[in-house]
Design a protein around this motif. Structure first.
Motif, PDB file in Angstrom:
ATOM      1  N   LYS A   7      -3.426 -37.606 -31.029  1.00  0.00           N
ATOM      2  CA  LYS A   7      -4.669 -36.950 -30.643  1.00  0.00           C
ATOM      3  C   LYS A   7      -5.393 -37.690 -29.540  1.00  0.00           C
ATOM      4  CE  LYS A   7      -5.447 -34.750 -35.072  1.00  0.00           C
ATOM      5  NZ  LYS A   7      -6.287 -34.659 -36.251  1.00  0.00           N
ATOM      6  N   GLU A   8      -5.180 -38.968 -29.418  1.00  0.00           N
ATOM      7  CA  GLU A   8      -5.925 -39.789 -28.465  1.00  0.00           C
ATOM      8  C   GLU A   8      -5.049 -40.208 -27.281  1.00  0.00           C
ATOM      9  OE1 GLU A   8      -9.210 -40.333 -28.614  1.00  0.00           O
ATOM     10  OE2 GLU A   8      -9.185 -39.051 -30.384  1.00  0.00           O
ATOM     11  N   ARG A   9      -4.504 -39.236 -26.593  1.00  0.00           N
ATOM     12  CA  ARG A   9      -3.706 -39.517 -25.404  1.00  0.00           C
ATOM     13  C   ARG A   9      -4.611 -39.984 -24.277  1.00  0.00           C
ATOM     14  NH1 ARG A   9       1.100 -40.352 -27.310  1.00  0.00           N
ATOM     15  NH2 ARG A   9       1.980 -38.555 -28.327  1.00  0.00           N
ATOM     16  N   GLU A  10      -4.020 -40.688 -23.329  1.00  0.00           N
ATOM     17  CA  GLU A  10      -4.799 -41.203 -22.201  1.00  0.00           C
ATOM     18  C   GLU A  10      -5.362 -40.051 -21.370  1.00  0.00           C
ATOM     19  OE1 GLU A  10      -4.236 -43.669 -18.053  1.00  0.00           O
ATOM     20  OE2 GLU A  10      -2.625 -43.709 -19.519  1.00  0.00           O
ATOM     21  N   GLU A  11      -6.670 -40.066 -21.164  1.00  0.00           N
ATOM     22  CA  GLU A  11      -7.309 -39.058 -20.324  1.00  0.00           C
ATOM     23  C   GLU A  11      -7.273 -39.527 -18.876  1.00  0.00           C
ATOM     24  OE1 GLU A  11     -11.713 -37.543 -20.116  1.00  0.00           O
ATOM     25  OE2 GLU A  11     -10.697 -36.753 -21.891  1.00  0.00           O
ATOM     26  N   VAL A  12      -6.706 -38.705 -18.001  1.00  0.00           N
ATOM     27  CA  VAL A  12      -6.516 -39.048 -16.599  1.00  0.00           C
ATOM     28  C   VAL A  12      -7.628 -38.464 -15.737  1.00  0.00           C
ATOM     29  CG1 VAL A  12      -4.925 -38.804 -14.653  1.00  0.00           C
ATOM     30  CG2 VAL A  12      -4.019 -39.135 -16.969  1.00  0.00           C
ATOM     31  N   PHE A  13      -8.075 -37.258 -16.082  1.00  0.00           N
ATOM     32  CA  PHE A  13      -9.079 -36.543 -15.295  1.00  0.00           C
ATOM     33  C   PHE A  13      -9.786 -35.571 -16.227  1.00  0.00           C
ATOM     34  CE2 PHE A  13     -10.260 -32.670 -12.988  1.00  0.00           C
ATOM     35  CZ  PHE A  13     -11.032 -33.187 -11.956  1.00  0.00           C
ATOM     36  N   ASP A  27      -9.193 -30.964 -19.133  1.00  0.00           N
ATOM     37  CA  ASP A  27      -8.811 -32.371 -19.211  1.00  0.00           C
ATOM     38  C   ASP A  27      -7.332 -32.544 -18.892  1.00  0.00           C
ATOM     39  OD1 ASP A  27     -11.385 -33.265 -20.186  1.00  0.00           O
ATOM     40  OD2 ASP A  27     -10.849 -32.357 -22.105  1.00  0.00           O
ATOM     41  N   VAL A  28      -7.048 -33.501 -18.013  1.00  0.00           N
ATOM     42  CA  VAL A  28      -5.661 -33.883 -17.734  1.00  0.00           C
ATOM     43  C   VAL A  28      -5.386 -35.125 -18.574  1.00  0.00           C
ATOM     44  CG1 VAL A  28      -4.013 -34.664 -15.995  1.00  0.00           C
ATOM     45  CG2 VAL A  28      -5.770 -32.973 -15.389  1.00  0.00           C
ATOM     46  N   TYR A  37      -0.356 -33.227 -18.769  1.00  0.00           N
ATOM     47  CA  TYR A  37      -0.572 -31.898 -19.294  1.00  0.00           C
ATOM     48  C   TYR A  37      -2.073 -31.635 -19.298  1.00  0.00           C
ATOM     49  CZ  TYR A  37      -1.702 -34.183 -23.772  1.00  0.00           C
ATOM     50  OH  TYR A  37      -2.252 -34.965 -24.752  1.00  0.00           O
ATOM     51  N   ILE A  38      -2.450 -30.368 -19.466  1.00  0.00           N
ATOM     52  CA  ILE A  38      -3.856 -29.979 -19.416  1.00  0.00           C
ATOM     53  C   ILE A  38      -4.278 -29.480 -20.795  1.00  0.00           C
ATOM     54  CG2 ILE A  38      -5.521 -28.346 -18.426  1.00  0.00           C
ATOM     55  CD1 ILE A  38      -3.656 -28.178 -15.963  1.00  0.00           C
ATOM     56  N   THR A  39      -5.477 -29.873 -21.202  1.00  0.00           N
ATOM     57  CA  THR A  39      -6.096 -29.215 -22.346  1.00  0.00           C
ATOM     58  C   THR A  39      -7.318 -28.475 -21.819  1.00  0.00           C
ATOM     59  OG1 THR A  39      -7.492 -31.107 -22.954  1.00  0.00           O
ATOM     60  CG2 THR A  39      -5.333 -30.955 -24.013  1.00  0.00           C
ATOM     61  N   LEU A  59      -1.675 -26.880 -22.046  1.00  0.00           N
ATOM     62  CA  LEU A  59      -0.882 -26.286 -20.977  1.00  0.00           C
ATOM     63  C   LEU A  59      -0.001 -27.375 -20.374  1.00  0.00           C
ATOM     64  CD1 LEU A  59      -0.328 -23.800 -19.228  1.00  0.00           C
ATOM     65  CD2 LEU A  59      -2.244 -24.488 -17.790  1.00  0.00           C
ATOM     66  N   TYR A  60       1.310 -27.183 -20.488  1.00  0.00           N
ATOM     67  CA  TYR A  60       2.263 -28.190 -20.027  1.00  0.00           C
ATOM     68  C   TYR A  60       2.751 -27.855 -18.617  1.00  0.00           C
ATOM     69  CZ  TYR A  60       1.843 -29.472 -24.836  1.00  0.00           C
ATOM     70  OH  TYR A  60       1.325 -29.854 -26.045  1.00  0.00           O
TER      71      TYR A  60
END
Length: 109
Positions: A7-13, A27-28, A37-39, A59-60
């Motif tokens: 659940k806590e993947r690195e947020e890039v943008f 969120d990327v 990937y995008i949420t 969204l992958y």
């Protein structure tokens, strides 16, 4: 521990868009193998109890092209078949500011 890490993947943008009663978050994030990937999260406050209800899609990157084509075609269909009054919302504690003539309401993917 494994579930928490997923659940806590690195947020890039991150991009936050307030639109009337809803807020959208784009969120990327990066997987362990550094694939992006995008949420997309929609957040809306329920009037009856003040709780924020969130809906999220993932969204992958292998789906980006098809997704953007489908979204663009859908938006174009609506614009061609109905009058669309687009508003630009600015956050304000008391109310949203009215749209200004110089605001750009174009939609392109």
């Amino acid at each position: 521990m494994g579930d928490f890490e997923n659940k806590e993947r690195e947020e890039v943008f991150s991009k936050k868009v307030r639109a009337g009663k809803r807020t959208y978050f784009f969120d990327v994030k990066a997987t362990r193998s550094n694939d992006y990937y995008i949420t997309v999260t929609e957040s809306k406050k329920r009037l009856e109890d003040g709780v924020f209800v969130k809906h999220k899609i993932f969204l992958y990157k292998e789906d980006f092209e098809k997704f953007s084509e489908g979204l663009k075609e859908t938006v174009e269909y609506i614009k061609a078949n109905q009058d669309v009054v687009e508003k630009r919302y600015e956050f304000n504690e008391s109310h949203a500011e009215p749209a200004r003539a110089e605001d750009d309401f174009s939609f392109e993917i």
